[in-house]
Design an enzyme around this catalytic site. Structure first.
Site: not given
Length: 513
Positions: A232, A258, A267, A402, A404, A443, A445
């Site tokens: 989703g 997309e 949507r 794909e 880091g 994460k 920061r």
């Protein structure tokens, strides 16, 4: 007669001379200033450090000067003194002393300079000449390819934009600022946050539990929202865009690589009107659903939502469009669906991972430049599908697909996880997880991490706060609609008096109309 003859010859030959001057131009250069700057660096102890951020070796037009500057950089990296003798010795070690003109040329450089007083000013001129040469080089390449009939114009435009972007990035420098004005800006933002009832310093997402962790999406942040397919992702950002634009009047731009614009609006219609997707597609709406559509559609009209469905969007196109959107429509939030479908055309990469790294780094740079938050959706790799157990399907930062560098560049990484999708229906303590989605802030920061739960209505592609649903009130409105539906069916008409329908009782409560 001889004089007239000579004048006639000069006039006759003048067009040829003009043509030669027109096409026989020298590249932009400032060789004398290059020599002055190099001499100054060898004269004064710390002169190099005042220009090291301005000049690269390629900035020097004369090849000998370029090699001398490389030798000076080598000395600086080893923290050795920079003077006439050490530079000469370093050139000898590099095997290029004779190529630059020997020790005599180094002596001449130091002899012609009195001081390093204007070294920074001169260095900026050298850097500008270098950028001008780079623009000429890029323009020549584009010109040559544009004359080639085999070149695809769309590809060439992408390549041209990429090359110009590379040149422009070399000129992006921010000066050091004294702390006082920065403190004033920070206090101003704190004061702005204090005036808001919800106490948020950033842009509210409309999801209260998430906003408590983030304090709203912060300016200049790159936020990555990642998940496996069918979790989703698009529904989440559409729900969020709807909250921002309709509830908070925040202008939002959504770039979808997309879906087409019409699919995105469908949507949104599902989300706002709470009508199932299949019915939106085939138009087989019951009479009361037509009423819902007509009534709730009013919320979307004039909403500050801007859509772009350019396929295979390059990061350079995005940069241009985003600048224009911020300038013309005062966009406060940029959403990209999704990162892996973007490209960096016009630049050469050894692998797709390097390209994705460049894209994520560019998105972070764009967020800082425009001073707005950018949300980019991202796919996760398949590794979590092979993990076993209740916790095995929960996404981790290592699952980012794909690159880091996505994790490194992002200020915040959030995952969407729906345990119900993996047949997990409770949290192990007897609490139901049916119809719920976890938003995992993995994460952050500038703040805390944590997990929150949102309600997910799959049939409407919609995320809501858990406390937004009041079943008894909702069912009461459904009963009222069903009664009106029967009346409409009997009259075979959709001419309804909308004033007969009161607004939903609780605030922020989504009911069928």
């Amino acid at each position: 007669m001889e004089s007239n003859s000579k004048n006639t010859k000069r006039k006759a030959s003048s067009p040829i001379v003009t043509a030669q001057n027109e096409y026989g131009k020298l590249p932009p250069q400032a060789i004398e200033l290059e020599e002055d700057v190099l001499g100054a660096m060898m004269l004064e102890k710390d002169a190099y450090y005042s220009v090291s951020e301005i000049l690269l070796p390629d900035c020097f037009y004369k090849d000998a000067n370029k090699k001398i500057y490389k030798a000076i950089i080598d000395l600086a990296l080893k923290e050795e003194p920079i003077d006439m003798h050490t530079v000469t010795e370093q050139l000898r070690k590099n095997g290029v002393l004779d190529e630059v003109g020997g020790a005599y040329y180094i002596t001449l450089l130091t002899a012609k300079v009195a001081s390093a007083a204007h070294i920074e000013f001169h260095s900026r001129i050298i850097a500008q000449k270098y950028l001008a040469r780079e623009l000429i080089r890029v323009s020549s390449e584009i010109l040559s390819k544009a004359f080639d009939d085999r070149t695809d114009v769309a590809d060439l435009m992408q390549e041209a934009e990429g090359m110009l972007f590379e040149v422009s990035q070399r000129n992006v420098k921010k000066d050091v600022q004294q702390i006082n004005p920065i403190i004033e800006e920070a206090v101003k933002r704190i004061q702005e946050a204090s005036k808001r009832p919800e106490g948020l310093s950033g842009i509210p997402s409309g999801f209260h539990s998430l906003d408590k962790i983030t304090s709203g999406w912060q300016r200049s942040d790159l936020i990555i929202i990642a998940a496996r397919p069918a979790m989703g992702k698009t529904a989440f950002v559409i729900s969020m865009a709807r909250n921002m634009a309709i509830d908070y009047n925040v202008p939002v731009a959504l770039f979808s690589l997309e879906m087409s614009n019409v699919q995105l609006v469908n949507r949104l219609l599902m989300n706002v009107c709470e009508i199932e997707g299949d019915k939106i597609k085939n138009g087989q709406l019951a009479p009361f659903e037509w009423l819902q559509l007509d009534y709730k559609l009013k919320k979307l009209y004039d909403a500050p939502i801007y859509l772009d469905d350019t396929p295979s969007l390059s990061v350079f196109e995005l940069r241009t469009k985003a600048r224009r959107l911020v300038k013309e429509h005062h966009i406060k939030m940029l959403i990209i669906d999704y990162l892996q479908l973007m490209n960096a055309s016009g630049m050469t990469f050894g692998s797709r991972e390097q390209e994705v790294s460049t894209i994520s780094r560019s998105l972070k740079g764009l967020a800082k430049e425009l001073d707005i938050p950018i949300i980019a959706l991202s796919q996760l790799n398949r590794s979590l599908e092979g993990r076993l157990g209740r916790e095995g399907k929960r996404p981790q930062l290592s699952d980012l697909r794909e690159s880091g560098a996505i994790e490194q560049d992002a200020d915040m990484v959030c995952f969407i996880h729906r345990p119900e999708y993996y047949k997990v229906t409770d949290d192990g303590q007897g609490n139901s997880l049916i119809g719920l989605a976890e938003i995992i802030v993995a994460k952050h920061r500038n703040g805390a991490t944590g997990d929150i739960l949102l309600r997910f209505k799959g049939q409407f592609a919609k995320f809501t706060n858990r406390d937004d649903d009041d079943d008894s009130t909702y069912q009461g409105y459904v009963s009222k609609i069903n009664e009106d539906n029967a009346s409409l069916a009997a009259n075979n008409s959709l001419n309804v008096d909308y004033d007969a329908y009161p607004p939903p009782p609780p605030p922020n409560h989504d009911v069928p109309f």
